[in-house]
Design a protein around this motif. Structure first.
Motif, PDB file in Angstrom:
ATOM      1  N   ALA A  23       8.791   1.171   5.996  1.00 31.69           N
ATOM      2  CA  ALA A  23       8.143   0.079   5.256  1.00 31.69           C
ATOM      3  C   ALA A  23       8.918  -0.227   3.984  1.00 31.69           C
ATOM      4  N   ASP A  24       9.378   0.814   3.309  1.00 28.93           N
ATOM      5  CA  ASP A  24      10.140   0.659   2.069  1.00 28.93           C
ATOM      6  C   ASP A  24      11.436  -0.106   2.341  1.00 28.93           C
ATOM      7  N   GLU A  25      12.114   0.255   3.414  1.00 28.54           N
ATOM      8  CA  GLU A  25      13.402  -0.362   3.716  1.00 28.54           C
ATOM      9  C   GLU A  25      13.246  -1.778   4.281  1.00 28.54           C
ATOM     10  N   ALA A  26      12.214  -1.989   5.079  1.00 30.80           N
ATOM     11  CA  ALA A  26      12.000  -3.307   5.683  1.00 30.80           C
ATOM     12  C   ALA A  26      11.346  -4.293   4.724  1.00 30.80           C
ATOM     13  N   ARG A  27      10.797  -3.786   3.608  1.00 35.05           N
ATOM     14  CA  ARG A  27      10.107  -4.583   2.595  1.00 35.05           C
ATOM     15  C   ARG A  27       8.842  -5.238   3.147  1.00 35.05           C
ATOM     16  N   ARG A  28       8.180  -4.563   4.067  1.00 29.22           N
ATOM     17  CA  ARG A  28       6.910  -5.053   4.615  1.00 29.22           C
ATOM     18  C   ARG A  28       6.206  -3.926   5.348  1.00 29.22           C
ATOM     19  N   ILE A  29       4.890  -4.057   5.438  1.00 28.38           N
ATOM     20  CA  ILE A  29       4.091  -3.095   6.173  1.00 28.38           C
ATOM     21  C   ILE A  29       4.151  -3.443   7.653  1.00 28.38           C
ATOM     22  N   PRO A  30       4.392  -2.460   8.520  1.00 27.82           N
ATOM     23  CA  PRO A  30       4.450  -2.753   9.957  1.00 27.82           C
ATOM     24  C   PRO A  30       3.130  -3.318  10.475  1.00 27.82           C
ATOM     25  N   GLY A  31       3.232  -4.180  11.473  1.00 32.23           N
ATOM     26  CA  GLY A  31       2.032  -4.735  12.081  1.00 32.23           C
ATOM     27  C   GLY A  31       1.133  -3.659  12.658  1.00 32.23           C
ATOM     28  N   ASP A  32       1.740  -2.567  13.183  1.00 34.43           N
ATOM     29  CA  ASP A  32       0.936  -1.469  13.727  1.00 34.43           C
ATOM     30  C   ASP A  32       0.037  -0.865  12.658  1.00 34.43           C
ATOM     31  N   THR A  33       0.532  -0.788  11.440  1.00 40.93           N
ATOM     32  CA  THR A  33      -0.269  -0.224  10.354  1.00 40.93           C
ATOM     33  C   THR A  33      -1.462  -1.122  10.033  1.00 40.93           C
ATOM     34  N   ILE A  34      -1.240  -2.414   9.959  1.00 40.28           N
ATOM     35  CA  ILE A  34      -2.351  -3.341   9.696  1.00 40.28           C
ATOM     36  C   ILE A  34      -3.395  -3.239  10.805  1.00 40.28           C
ATOM     37  N   VAL A  71       0.161   8.902   0.810  1.00 44.45           N
ATOM     38  CA  VAL A  71       1.274   9.063   1.751  1.00 44.45           C
ATOM     39  C   VAL A  71       2.184   7.839   1.769  1.00 44.45           C
ATOM     40  N   CYS A  72       1.649   6.663   1.372  1.00 44.22           N
ATOM     41  CA  CYS A  72       2.480   5.452   1.278  1.00 44.22           C
ATOM     42  C   CYS A  72       1.793   4.481   0.335  1.00 44.22           C
ATOM     43  N   CYS A  73       2.307   4.357  -0.866  1.00 42.39           N
ATOM     44  CA  CYS A  73       1.658   3.519  -1.864  1.00 42.39           C
ATOM     45  C   CYS A  73       1.710   2.040  -1.489  1.00 42.39           C
ATOM     46  N   SER A  74       2.786   1.613  -0.845  1.00 44.16           N
ATOM     47  CA  SER A  74       2.852   0.208  -0.421  1.00 44.16           C
ATOM     48  C   SER A  74       1.719  -0.108   0.546  1.00 44.16           C
ATOM     49  N   THR A  75       1.469   0.798   1.478  1.00 47.28           N
ATOM     50  CA  THR A  75       0.370   0.600   2.425  1.00 47.28           C
ATOM     51  C   THR A  75      -0.970   0.628   1.704  1.00 47.28           C
ATOM     52  N   LEU A 181       7.040  -0.393  -4.749  1.00 46.10           N
ATOM     53  CA  LEU A 181       6.087  -1.137  -3.911  1.00 46.10           C
ATOM     54  C   LEU A 181       6.827  -2.116  -3.001  1.00 46.10           C
ATOM     55  N   ARG A 182       7.968  -1.669  -2.508  1.00 44.14           N
ATOM     56  CA  ARG A 182       8.826  -2.556  -1.732  1.00 44.14           C
ATOM     57  C   ARG A 182       8.151  -3.032  -0.457  1.00 44.14           C
ATOM     58  N   GLY A 183       7.308  -2.195   0.128  1.00 44.43           N
ATOM     59  CA  GLY A 183       6.697  -2.543   1.397  1.00 44.43           C
ATOM     60  C   GLY A 183       5.559  -3.531   1.310  1.00 44.43           C
ATOM     61  N   THR A 184       5.171  -3.933   0.104  1.00 40.38           N
ATOM     62  CA  THR A 184       4.015  -4.823  -0.029  1.00 40.38           C
ATOM     63  C   THR A 184       4.331  -6.267   0.330  1.00 40.38           C
ATOM     64  N   ALA A 185       5.614  -6.610   0.439  1.00 38.19           N
ATOM     65  CA  ALA A 185       6.011  -7.992   0.766  1.00 38.19           C
ATOM     66  C   ALA A 185       5.248  -8.998  -0.091  1.00 38.19           C
ATOM     67  N   SER A 186       5.253  -8.761  -1.395  1.00 38.06           N
ATOM     68  CA  SER A 186       4.505  -9.621  -2.327  1.00 38.06           C
ATOM     69  C   SER A 186       5.309 -10.885  -2.625  1.00 38.06           C
TER      70      SER A 186
END
Length: 388
Positions: A23-34, A71-75, A181-186
């Protein structure tokens, strides 16, 4: 019901932790997580029962947020902000709620509250245009809550509204490439010229007075709490959770570490390290205890249909920003004492350090401004702010 959601979330933690680096590297939360968080009921915790929600205790909601963030602040951040929007949507007119949840009670809503949009009154509503930044998780949302100013005949702002806009009326621009918070895709949201019917707006002044048209159908105490408390805690809980997770990782990683310098020996036997984890643990505990206390007191008053005094609302803001401040101080201490081992990209301590600092710069985590408001109130001076 909040406990049941927490149990479901705990079963997801290994998978969420495994996806954290991606998630950090892709700069977004995976759809599976949502999808996993949706199935666990996270996004329905503050949603009205009449639309399939749980109307859970906000203390339970923020505990779930902290648990995910560990375990994942972005999530955890995305879960928190997307999870708090059903609470605000419940204050909108009934028709707006039905439009969002009528066909799908799992519909998600993102936001960008800065009043940078411009609303021009027209027959039946407004015309909206503008560009907003920092809409966390917007790619997963089908509706957006956007801050905007009503522009009068003289071209001057005359009112501050939050408007509800369907995703097709917006464009999302991928600009989110940041330190934490790179994975938040803000990302940024743009609206060129959209019609907003009158039933899709709520006045920020009315909301600050703990009123909203939606209270006619959503009569539970949850919807009589201050926006300035419910929303601001949504951007502090992930920070506290991330630091709590960083603390756990620190203790686990450093327990067996043998020093190669400073005389060698087990790191755990160093009294300076022992003092560091004691200070960090105390700051984390204080953050949780104070924020939970204020939420409980407010909920008790709302349940008893009693007024929530300004003093308590100011205290909640005071402790909320201090919660962020304490958490950041705790992770700074741990990051420093972990030495060179904390520098490697992707390790839990480093990521918690980056994410906590990123979360701390949100306007609702502005420590000095919130503390000054508390001080004004304590001295009996007038306090006017939409986040109280």
């Amino acid at each position: 019901m909040g406990n049941e959601v927490l149990q479901s979330v705990r079963s997801l933690l290994p998978a969420l932790a495994e996806r954290a680096v991606a998630a950090d590297e892709a700069r977004r939360i995976p759809g599976d997580t949502i999808r996993d968080l949706t199935a666990a009921g996270v996004f329905r915790m503050l949603q009205p029962r009449r639309h399939g929600g749980l109307e859970a205790d906000p203390v339970d909601f923020y505990k779930v947020v902290r648990t995910i963030s560990a375990v994942c602040c972005s999530t955890g951040w995305v879960a928190s902000v997307l999870g708090v929007h059903p609470w605000q949507l419940a204050l909108f007119p009934e028709r707006a709620q039905d439009e969002v949840w009528g066909d799908d009670q799992d519909t998600l809503v993102s936001s960008a509250y800065a009043p940078v949009g411009r609303l021009t009154p027209v027959d039946g509503g407004y015309r909206l245009g503008g560009r907003w930044s920092f809409s966390s998780g917007c790619e997963h949302a089908r509706w957006l809550l956007l801050g905007a100013l009503v522009v009068g005949a003289q071209g001057r702002p005359v009112d501050f509204l939050t408007v509800l806009v369907p995703r097709p009326d917006c464009r999302v621009e991928d600009v989110w490439d940041v330190v934490g918070l790179r994975g938040t895709a803000s990302n940024d949201v743009l609206v060129d010229d959209a019609f907003v019917p009158a039933h899709r707006v709520i006045r920020n002044y009315e909301q600050a007075q703990l009123r909203g048209p939606g209270q006619k159908v959503n009569r539970g105490p949850l919807y009589r709490l201050p926006f300035g408390t419910v929303f601001t805690h949504a951007v502090t809980a992930p920070v506290i959770g991330a630091v709590s997770g960083g603390y756990d990782s620190y203790v686990s990683l450093m327990k067996e570490r043998v020093r190669l310098s400073l005389g060698g020996g087990l790191f755990a036997e160093d009294p300076f390290a022992q003092v560091a984890i004691a200070r960090a643990a105390s700051d984390i505990d204080a953050s949780v205890l104070q924020t939970d206390r204020n939420l409980r007191e407010m909920t008790e008053l709302a349940t008893a249909a009693q007024e929530i005094p300004t003093e308590l609302r100011l205290r909640a803001r005071r402790d909320q920003v201090r919660g962020t401040e304490r958490a950041v101080a705790a992770i700074d201490l741990l990051f420093k004492t972990a030495g060179g081992h904390s520098l490697r990209r992707g390790n839990p301590i480093e990521r918690a350090w980056r994410d906590a600092h990123a979360g701390s710069v949100h306007v609702a985590n502005d420590v000095e401004r919130a503390l000054a408001m508390y001080g004004r109130g304590a001295f009996g001076l007038t306090v006017e702010d939409n986040l109280v």
